[in-house]
Write a protein that holds these residues in place. Sequence first.
Motif, mmCIF file in Angstrom:
data_model
loop_
_atom_site.group_PDB
_atom_site.id
_atom_site.type_symbol
_atom_site.label_atom_id
_atom_site.label_comp_id
_atom_site.label_asym_id
_atom_site.label_seq_id
_atom_site.Cartn_x
_atom_site.Cartn_y
_atom_site.Cartn_z
ATOM 1 N N LEU A 153 -12.807 -36.141 25.847
ATOM 2 C CA LEU A 153 -12.425 -36.578 24.493
ATOM 3 C C LEU A 153 -12.869 -38.018 24.249
ATOM 4 C CD1 LEU A 153 -11.080 -36.336 21.751
ATOM 5 C CD2 LEU A 153 -8.881 -36.860 22.829
ATOM 6 N N GLY A 154 -12.691 -38.870 25.243
ATOM 7 C CA GLY A 154 -13.102 -40.277 25.098
ATOM 8 C C GLY A 154 -14.592 -40.392 24.801
ATOM 9 N N THR A 155 -15.387 -39.640 25.572
ATOM 10 C CA THR A 155 -16.848 -39.666 25.379
ATOM 11 C C THR A 155 -17.221 -39.121 24.008
ATOM 12 O OG1 THR A 155 -17.033 -39.275 27.753
ATOM 13 C CG2 THR A 155 -19.011 -38.858 26.421
ATOM 14 N N TRP A 156 -16.600 -38.012 23.608
ATOM 15 C CA TRP A 156 -16.894 -37.368 22.325
ATOM 16 C C TRP A 156 -16.530 -38.296 21.160
ATOM 17 C CZ3 TRP A 156 -19.643 -33.873 20.062
ATOM 18 C CH2 TRP A 156 -19.254 -33.342 18.815
ATOM 19 N N GLN A 157 -15.375 -38.935 21.245
ATOM 20 C CA GLN A 157 -14.935 -39.833 20.165
ATOM 21 C C GLN A 157 -15.942 -40.962 19.949
ATOM 22 O OE1 GLN A 157 -11.284 -41.929 21.042
ATOM 23 N NE2 GLN A 157 -10.909 -42.490 18.897
ATOM 24 N N LYS A 158 -16.407 -41.550 21.053
ATOM 25 C CA LYS A 158 -17.385 -42.647 20.938
ATOM 26 C C LYS A 158 -18.692 -42.135 20.323
ATOM 27 C CE LYS A 158 -15.515 -45.258 24.840
ATOM 28 N NZ LYS A 158 -15.369 -44.745 26.231
ATOM 29 N N ALA A 159 -19.105 -40.949 20.711
ATOM 30 C CA ALA A 159 -20.352 -40.385 20.156
ATOM 31 C C ALA A 159 -20.198 -40.129 18.663
ATOM 32 C CB ALA A 159 -20.686 -39.079 20.885
ATOM 33 N N GLU A 160 -19.026 -39.656 18.250
ATOM 34 C CA GLU A 160 -18.794 -39.385 16.826
ATOM 35 C C GLU A 160 -18.725 -40.690 16.017
ATOM 36 O OE1 GLU A 160 -19.604 -36.062 16.277
ATOM 37 O OE2 GLU A 160 -17.741 -35.812 15.141
ATOM 38 N N ILE A 161 -18.206 -41.735 16.616
ATOM 39 C CA ILE A 161 -18.188 -43.040 15.944
ATOM 40 C C ILE A 161 -19.620 -43.492 15.683
ATOM 41 C CG2 ILE A 161 -17.698 -45.503 16.334
ATOM 42 C CD1 ILE A 161 -15.018 -44.616 17.616
ATOM 43 N N ALA A 162 -20.450 -43.359 16.696
ATOM 44 C CA ALA A 162 -21.857 -43.754 16.547
ATOM 45 C C ALA A 162 -22.546 -42.904 15.481
ATOM 46 C CB ALA A 162 -22.568 -43.591 17.887
ATOM 47 N N LYS A 163 -22.189 -41.615 15.404
ATOM 48 C CA LYS A 163 -22.849 -40.695 14.455
ATOM 49 C C LYS A 163 -22.381 -40.940 13.022
ATOM 50 C CE LYS A 163 -22.784 -35.807 13.141
ATOM 51 N NZ LYS A 163 -22.201 -34.476 13.477
ATOM 52 N N TRP A 164 -21.063 -41.086 12.773
ATOM 53 C CA TRP A 164 -20.534 -41.059 11.400
ATOM 54 C C TRP A 164 -20.402 -42.438 10.752
ATOM 55 C CZ3 TRP A 164 -19.976 -36.816 8.462
ATOM 56 C CH2 TRP A 164 -19.958 -35.569 9.109
ATOM 57 N N TRP A 165 -20.203 -43.486 11.542
ATOM 58 C CA TRP A 165 -19.960 -44.787 10.904
ATOM 59 C C TRP A 165 -21.085 -45.230 9.971
ATOM 60 C CZ3 TRP A 165 -16.850 -49.064 13.946
ATOM 61 C CH2 TRP A 165 -15.557 -48.581 14.177
ATOM 62 N N PRO A 166 -22.354 -45.057 10.352
ATOM 63 C CA PRO A 166 -23.418 -45.491 9.429
ATOM 64 C C PRO A 166 -23.284 -44.837 8.049
ATOM 65 C CG PRO A 166 -24.338 -45.030 11.600
ATOM 66 C CD PRO A 166 -22.907 -44.593 11.640
ATOM 67 N N MET A 167 -23.058 -43.502 7.991
ATOM 68 C CA MET A 167 -22.952 -42.834 6.681
ATOM 69 C C MET A 167 -21.738 -43.343 5.915
ATOM 70 S SD MET A 167 -22.090 -38.947 5.534
ATOM 71 C CE MET A 167 -20.351 -39.338 5.314
ATOM 72 N N ILE A 168 -20.634 -43.489 6.636
ATOM 73 C CA ILE A 168 -19.383 -43.898 5.972
ATOM 74 C C ILE A 168 -19.517 -45.331 5.455
ATOM 75 C CG2 ILE A 168 -16.912 -44.307 6.334
ATOM 76 C CD1 ILE A 168 -17.101 -42.080 8.539
ATOM 77 N N LYS A 169 -20.109 -46.201 6.292
ATOM 78 C CA LYS A 169 -20.248 -47.606 5.850
ATOM 79 C C LYS A 169 -21.211 -47.685 4.668
ATOM 80 C CE LYS A 169 -18.541 -49.904 9.906
ATOM 81 N NZ LYS A 169 -18.679 -50.912 10.954
ATOM 82 N N ALA A 170 -22.263 -46.853 4.717
ATOM 83 C CA ALA A 170 -23.228 -46.865 3.607
ATOM 84 C C ALA A 170 -22.576 -46.413 2.304
ATOM 85 C CB ALA A 170 -24.401 -45.949 3.960
ATOM 86 N N ALA A 171 -21.556 -45.586 2.407
ATOM 87 C CA ALA A 171 -20.868 -45.086 1.201
ATOM 88 C C ALA A 171 -19.994 -46.177 0.587
ATOM 89 C CB ALA A 171 -20.030 -43.861 1.549
ATOM 90 N N ASN A 172 -19.799 -47.264 1.362
ATOM 91 C CA ASN A 172 -19.044 -48.416 0.825
ATOM 92 C C ASN A 172 -17.743 -47.984 0.154
ATOM 93 O OD1 ASN A 172 -18.584 -51.033 0.344
ATOM 94 N ND2 ASN A 172 -19.823 -51.137 -1.538
ATOM 95 N N VAL A 173 -16.901 -47.282 0.914
ATOM 96 C CA VAL A 173 -15.647 -46.713 0.407
ATOM 97 C C VAL A 173 -14.655 -47.820 0.079
ATOM 98 C CG1 VAL A 173 -13.703 -45.221 0.977
ATOM 99 C CG2 VAL A 173 -16.004 -44.640 1.800
ATOM 100 N N LYS A 174 -14.138 -47.798 -1.127
ATOM 101 C CA LYS A 174 -13.133 -48.801 -1.539
ATOM 102 C C LYS A 174 -11.737 -48.224 -1.318
ATOM 103 C CE LYS A 174 -16.010 -51.885 -3.407
ATOM 104 N NZ LYS A 174 -16.968 -51.386 -2.354
ATOM 105 N N VAL A 175 -10.872 -48.965 -0.625
ATOM 106 C CA VAL A 175 -9.480 -48.507 -0.470
ATOM 107 C C VAL A 175 -8.572 -49.514 -1.172
ATOM 108 C CG1 VAL A 175 -9.754 -47.163 1.609
ATOM 109 C CG2 VAL A 175 -9.380 -49.608 1.808
ATOM 110 N N GLN A 176 -7.478 -48.936 -1.794
ATOM 111 C CA GLN A 176 -6.566 -49.829 -2.557
ATOM 112 C C GLN A 176 -5.885 -50.781 -1.591
ATOM 113 O OE1 GLN A 176 -7.300 -49.131 -5.426
ATOM 114 N NE2 GLN A 176 -8.149 -47.130 -4.991
#
Length: 323
Positions: free
Chosen positions: A300-323
């Motif tokens: 799980l530890g290894t998988w979580q780190k791999a998913e962070i590397a995979k998804w963060w670029p798309m999520i950061k590029a989406a520039n999500v605004k939170v209240q």
Amino acid sequence: MRKTVLAALTALAAFSATARADNFPSHPITIIVPFSAGGPTDSMARILGERMQRSLGQTITIENVTGAAGSLGVGRVVRSPPDGYTISIGHLGTHVANGAIYNLGYDLVTDLEPVVLLPSNPMVIVSKNAVPAKTLGELLAWMKAKPTPATAGTAGAGSGSHIAGLYFENVTGIKLQYVPYRGTAPALNDLVAGQIDIIVDQLSNSIAQVRAGTIRAYAVTDGKRVESASEIPTTDEAGLPGFHMTLWSGLWVPKGTPKDIVTKLNAAAVEAMNDPAVRKKFDGLGLQVPPPDQLTPEALGTWQKAEIAKWWPMIKAANVKVQ
Ligand code: MLT
């Protein structure tokens, strides 16, 4: 003299940790569900918790601590004593995406110990029945033709249903108007009631309503159909080739929880996932149990780190605004 006292104290600490681990669990355990009761994460926690009790010989209670796409519930566990009695259940949203969106005040990797990877399920694109579309192609055409963006229910910015929505926008070029809830259970109620247009939801959450005909399903975000919902085409078959997303879940405990205790919790969860009665429930919900070699805390530890590397670029590029 000082050295001897220090050595004695260290030995004492080690001894009491072992004694604590040997004696674990000696009182009820709580699983913190960071979303509303009745939703996909809550259902999984209740099915697992009920069976893990038998292996651990101790009551497991479920506590729903909702808000901020699950980050409040996870924070509650991070701040809990590292003794194995407070467990965090979460997923791609809470333990990956939220780290790219919120100033959490905790680190998703270093402030939590992974316990076990849990079942995963594809997302499903569902709409209220009033939408004049029977196929995914017709749904996309309807959304493009609408003067205002279609409303999409989510469990908050960063939740699985939101990340799936962002990914949907990316692959279709169609903007969505997000409507946040404290979980996809209340979002689904509003979809059934026709208050919102669509959800890109976990199949396990929507499957019962799809079967009941109270909402309409267009495609599952996977390359292959789901056995227990084989009437729903894949995104590849429905005209969105490659739009694949599987929402995986997991269990974590606070950093510093003794390894023996993590091992005991892991063993109880694995035993639960291998129980035929539990498997039957998961199958019915379209949930896929991971293969045995993926059921260790390290996996799980290894998988979580791999998913962070995979998804963060798309999520950061989406520039999500939170209240
Ligand atoms: C829930 O249990 O409500 C979901 O896991 C929320 C989500 O992340 O979409």
